[in-house]
Design an enzyme around this catalytic site. Structure first.
Site, PDB file in Angstrom:
ATOM      1  N   PHE A 138       0.833  -1.203   0.000  1.00 45.75           N
ATOM      2  CA  PHE A 138       0.000   0.000   0.000  1.00 45.75           C
ATOM      3  C   PHE A 138       0.862   1.246   0.000  1.00 45.75           C
ATOM      4  O   PHE A 138       1.852   1.329   0.725  1.00 45.75           O
ATOM      5  CB  PHE A 138      -0.904   0.012   1.237  1.00 45.75           C
ATOM      6  CG  PHE A 138      -1.786   1.226   1.335  1.00 45.75           C
ATOM      7  CD1 PHE A 138      -2.867   1.384   0.490  1.00 45.75           C
ATOM      8  CD2 PHE A 138      -1.525   2.207   2.276  1.00 45.75           C
ATOM      9  CE1 PHE A 138      -3.683   2.510   0.583  1.00 45.75           C
ATOM     10  CE2 PHE A 138      -2.341   3.318   2.384  1.00 45.75           C
ATOM     11  CZ  PHE A 138      -3.420   3.477   1.526  1.00 45.75           C
ATOM     12  N   VAL A 139       0.453   2.206  -0.824  1.00 43.92           N
ATOM     13  CA  VAL A 139       1.070   3.528  -0.866  1.00 43.92           C
ATOM     14  C   VAL A 139      -0.062   4.537  -0.733  1.00 43.92           C
ATOM     15  O   VAL A 139      -1.109   4.403  -1.398  1.00 43.92           O
ATOM     16  CB  VAL A 139       1.848   3.745  -2.184  1.00 43.92           C
ATOM     17  CG1 VAL A 139       2.401   5.160  -2.272  1.00 43.92           C
ATOM     18  CG2 VAL A 139       2.973   2.711  -2.314  1.00 43.92           C
TER      19      VAL A 139
ATOM     20  N   GLY B  91       6.630   5.516  -8.319  1.00 43.91           N
ATOM     21  CA  GLY B  91       7.574   4.408  -8.236  1.00 43.91           C
ATOM     22  C   GLY B  91       7.747   3.803  -6.858  1.00 43.91           C
ATOM     23  O   GLY B  91       8.544   2.877  -6.688  1.00 43.91           O
TER      24      GLY B  91
ATOM     25  N   GLY C  11       5.535   2.021  -5.002  1.00 43.68           N
ATOM     26  CA  GLY C  11       5.029   0.644  -4.985  1.00 43.68           C
ATOM     27  C   GLY C  11       6.007  -0.306  -5.648  1.00 43.68           C
ATOM     28  O   GLY C  11       6.262  -1.402  -5.149  1.00 43.68           O
TER      29      GLY C  11
ATOM     30  N   ASN D  19      -9.799  -3.863  -8.815  1.00 46.35           N
ATOM     31  CA  ASN D  19      -8.701  -2.905  -8.694  1.00 46.35           C
ATOM     32  C   ASN D  19      -7.848  -2.883  -9.967  1.00 46.35           C
ATOM     33  O   ASN D  19      -6.715  -3.358  -9.989  1.00 46.35           O
ATOM     34  CB  ASN D  19      -7.860  -3.233  -7.459  1.00 46.35           C
ATOM     35  CG  ASN D  19      -6.950  -2.093  -7.065  1.00 46.35           C
ATOM     36  OD1 ASN D  19      -6.697  -1.185  -7.846  1.00 46.35           O
ATOM     37  ND2 ASN D  19      -6.438  -2.172  -5.845  1.00 46.35           N
TER      38      ASN D  19
ATOM     39  N   TYR E 221       0.713  -4.501 -11.608  1.00 47.53           N
ATOM     40  CA  TYR E 221       1.339  -5.805 -11.394  1.00 47.53           C
ATOM     41  C   TYR E 221       1.722  -6.470 -12.712  1.00 47.53           C
ATOM     42  O   TYR E 221       2.791  -7.065 -12.836  1.00 47.53           O
ATOM     43  CB  TYR E 221       0.418  -6.713 -10.576  1.00 47.53           C
ATOM     44  CG  TYR E 221       0.149  -6.207  -9.176  1.00 47.53           C
ATOM     45  CD1 TYR E 221       1.133  -5.553  -8.440  1.00 47.53           C
ATOM     46  CD2 TYR E 221      -1.092  -6.376  -8.583  1.00 47.53           C
ATOM     47  CE1 TYR E 221       0.887  -5.091  -7.163  1.00 47.53           C
ATOM     48  CE2 TYR E 221      -1.347  -5.921  -7.303  1.00 47.53           C
ATOM     49  CZ  TYR E 221      -0.352  -5.271  -6.596  1.00 47.53           C
ATOM     50  OH  TYR E 221      -0.594  -4.819  -5.323  1.00 47.53           O
TER      51      TYR E 221
END
Length: 173
Positions: A98-99, A107, A109, A136, A143
């Site tokens: 999580f960010v 960048g 994450g 999401n 990803y």
């Protein structure tokens, strides 16, 4: 923001309150705020051992990496080891990455997940895994961009609460 100003480090017991706030922010983002039923004491106990106790022989249940920008915690990754019977090797499972929203797209994450990947390689792990909510799309795209495969054919099975107690006692559900 420059990634040169980003600091990644393992969490310490002193980080538990801010980590719990980040967990609540993650739950809010995922529209799961009602699911946060844990507390600071439990989080600290499972990550570092009981407060005030001898922690020298404690084996953590999970580990956490904190991302800081300008000495402010802006994200985290919580992960733990698992095992692949097919590979006959340990792996690492990322429970949460999580960010904070205002720091996304810079960048952080990618740095967090890369840090955990480095740990996986250094620990001779055969794989790094995590789950993502099907709605999401930004996370799924991220990803896939970093080389992850999204496994559509697998589904998560979960037993909690009374169902877990019933299963453990052998009762029919």
């Amino acid at each position: 923001m420059s990634l040169n100003e980003l600091k990644l480090r393992p969490a310490t017991p002193a980080d538990v309150p801010v980590l719990f706030e980040l967990i609540k922010a993650l739950a809010e983002y995922e529209k799961l705020s009602d699911a946060v039923t844990g507390n600071l004491a439990s989080l600290e106990t499972h990550l570092f051992g009981e407060s005030g106790s001898d922690r020298s022989n404690f084996r953590p249940i999970a580990e956490v990496i904190i991302a800081e920008f300008a000495d402010k915690p802006v994200g985290f990754s919580l992960f733990f080891h698992n095992f692949s019977t097919f590979l006959t090797q340990p792996g690492i499972y990322i429970e949460d990455l999580f960010v904070l929203p205002e720091y996304r797209g810079q960048g952080i994450g990618k740095q967090l997940i890369s840090y955990v990947a480095q740990l996986a390689v250094s620990r001779n792990c055969g794989r790094l895994e995590w789950s993502v909510l099907d709605w999401n799309e930004p996370a799924i795209g991220f990803y896939q961009h970093i080389g992850a495969s999204v496994l559509d054919e697998w589904r998560i099975c979960r037993v909690t609460g009374d169902s877990l107690s019933n299963l453990a006692s052998g009762q029919k559900l």
